[in-house]
Design a protein around this motif. Structure first.
Motif, PDB file in Angstrom:
ATOM      1  N   LYS A 126     -43.521  18.560   8.157  1.00 52.61           N
ATOM      2  CA  LYS A 126     -42.742  17.283   8.218  1.00 52.61           C
ATOM      3  C   LYS A 126     -43.646  16.054   8.552  1.00 52.61           C
ATOM      4  O   LYS A 126     -43.283  14.850   8.062  1.00 52.61           O
ATOM      5  N   ASP A 127     -44.574  16.131   9.410  1.00 54.25           N
ATOM      6  CA  ASP A 127     -45.607  15.091   9.785  1.00 54.25           C
ATOM      7  C   ASP A 127     -46.201  14.480   8.657  1.00 54.25           C
ATOM      8  O   ASP A 127     -46.289  13.203   8.313  1.00 54.25           O
ATOM      9  N   LEU A 128     -46.545  15.564   7.699  1.00 52.85           N
ATOM     10  CA  LEU A 128     -47.415  15.139   6.264  1.00 52.85           C
ATOM     11  C   LEU A 128     -46.589  14.635   5.521  1.00 52.85           C
ATOM     12  O   LEU A 128     -46.873  13.643   5.161  1.00 52.85           O
ATOM     13  N   LEU A 129     -45.305  14.827   5.502  1.00 51.07           N
ATOM     14  CA  LEU A 129     -44.451  14.176   4.458  1.00 51.07           C
ATOM     15  C   LEU A 129     -44.117  12.871   5.072  1.00 51.07           C
ATOM     16  O   LEU A 129     -44.069  12.036   4.265  1.00 51.07           O
ATOM     17  N   ALA A 130     -43.634  12.712   6.157  1.00 50.95           N
ATOM     18  CA  ALA A 130     -43.269  11.533   6.777  1.00 50.95           C
ATOM     19  C   ALA A 130     -44.731  10.459   6.637  1.00 50.95           C
ATOM     20  O   ALA A 130     -44.489   9.095   6.334  1.00 50.95           O
ATOM     21  N   GLN A 131     -45.830  10.996   6.809  1.00 48.55           N
ATOM     22  CA  GLN A 131     -46.985   9.936   6.784  1.00 48.55           C
ATOM     23  C   GLN A 131     -47.335   9.495   5.352  1.00 48.55           C
ATOM     24  O   GLN A 131     -47.808   8.441   5.060  1.00 48.55           O
ATOM     25  N   ASN A 132     -46.905  10.380   4.198  1.00 42.98           N
ATOM     26  CA  ASN A 132     -46.861   9.956   2.845  1.00 42.98           C
ATOM     27  C   ASN A 132     -45.393   9.217   2.446  1.00 42.98           C
ATOM     28  O   ASN A 132     -45.533   9.057   1.219  1.00 42.98           O
ATOM     29  N   GLY A 133     -44.652   9.166   3.209  1.00 44.75           N
ATOM     30  CA  GLY A 133     -43.442   8.530   2.730  1.00 44.75           C
ATOM     31  C   GLY A 133     -42.494   9.523   1.908  1.00 44.75           C
ATOM     32  O   GLY A 133     -41.710   9.126   1.077  1.00 44.75           O
ATOM     33  N   ALA A 134     -42.713  10.791   2.062  1.00 39.70           N
ATOM     34  CA  ALA A 134     -41.968  11.713   0.986  1.00 39.70           C
ATOM     35  C   ALA A 134     -40.747  12.297   1.729  1.00 39.70           C
ATOM     36  O   ALA A 134     -40.757  12.168   2.891  1.00 39.70           O
ATOM     37  N   LEU A 135     -39.651  12.384   0.857  1.00 40.81           N
ATOM     38  CA  LEU A 135     -38.333  12.710   1.542  1.00 40.81           C
ATOM     39  C   LEU A 135     -38.210  14.181   1.015  1.00 40.81           C
ATOM     40  O   LEU A 135     -38.670  14.439  -0.100  1.00 40.81           O
ATOM     41  N   GLN A 136     -37.652  15.096   1.956  1.00 40.83           N
ATOM     42  CA  GLN A 136     -37.595  16.601   1.784  1.00 40.83           C
ATOM     43  C   GLN A 136     -36.220  17.053   1.390  1.00 40.83           C
ATOM     44  O   GLN A 136     -35.324  16.484   2.113  1.00 40.83           O
ATOM     45  N   SER A 137     -36.040  17.788   0.195  1.00 40.61           N
ATOM     46  CA  SER A 137     -34.859  18.118  -0.231  1.00 40.61           C
ATOM     47  C   SER A 137     -34.781  19.713   0.276  1.00 40.61           C
ATOM     48  O   SER A 137     -35.602  20.390   0.016  1.00 40.61           O
ATOM     49  N   MET A 138     -33.676  19.899   1.017  1.00 39.00           N
ATOM     50  CA  MET A 138     -33.678  21.423   1.685  1.00 39.00           C
ATOM     51  C   MET A 138     -32.377  21.771   1.471  1.00 39.00           C
ATOM     52  O   MET A 138     -31.227  21.035   1.588  1.00 39.00           O
TER      53      MET A 138
END
Length: 118
Positions: free
Chosen positions: A30-42
């Motif tokens: 989650k931190d890695l996604l946030a750092q790169n401005g990515a949104l997770q679809s779950m």
């Protein structure tokens, strides 16, 4: 390696749908996604069938089209993949659709749905 191949791989990786597995809900991810401005679809909690159709497609895709082989380039891959998907939707029968191909099932559904009042 062509730049567009790498860029396209990253774009697709950033759009991946995940389930509720611990590897996808971990704080580090989650931190890695946030750092790169990515949104997770779950998928929804407790609903393991949210992406079952996609999981089934990719399983068959890997077994039927890829089968351990690779493509000489991006253009060849796109051509083979689009042909496979067209065949998959037009010809491959599915037990969950009453042994109809997806396109035939959709047509059947559209032509019979107007017969049933809402």
């Amino acid at each position: 390696m062509p730049e567009d191949l790498v860029s396209e791989a990253l774009r697709r990786a950033l759009a991946v749908h995940s389930d509720q597995g611990s590897q996808y809900t971990a704080t580090r991810l989650k931190d890695l996604l946030a750092q790169n401005g990515a949104l997770q679809s779950m998928s929804r909690r407790g609903n393991c069938y949210d992406n079952a159709h996609a999981e089934s497609f990719w399983s068959r895709f890997k077994a039927e089209l890829l089968d351990g082989r690779s493509f000489p380039g991006l253009a060849e891959a796109k051509l083979e993949i689009s042909h496979h998907i067209a065949t998959y939707n037009a010809e491959r029968r599915h037990s969950s659709l009453g042994y109809l191909a997806p396109n035939h099932f959709k047509t059947h559904l559209q032509t019979t749905s107007h017969l049933c009042p809402a």
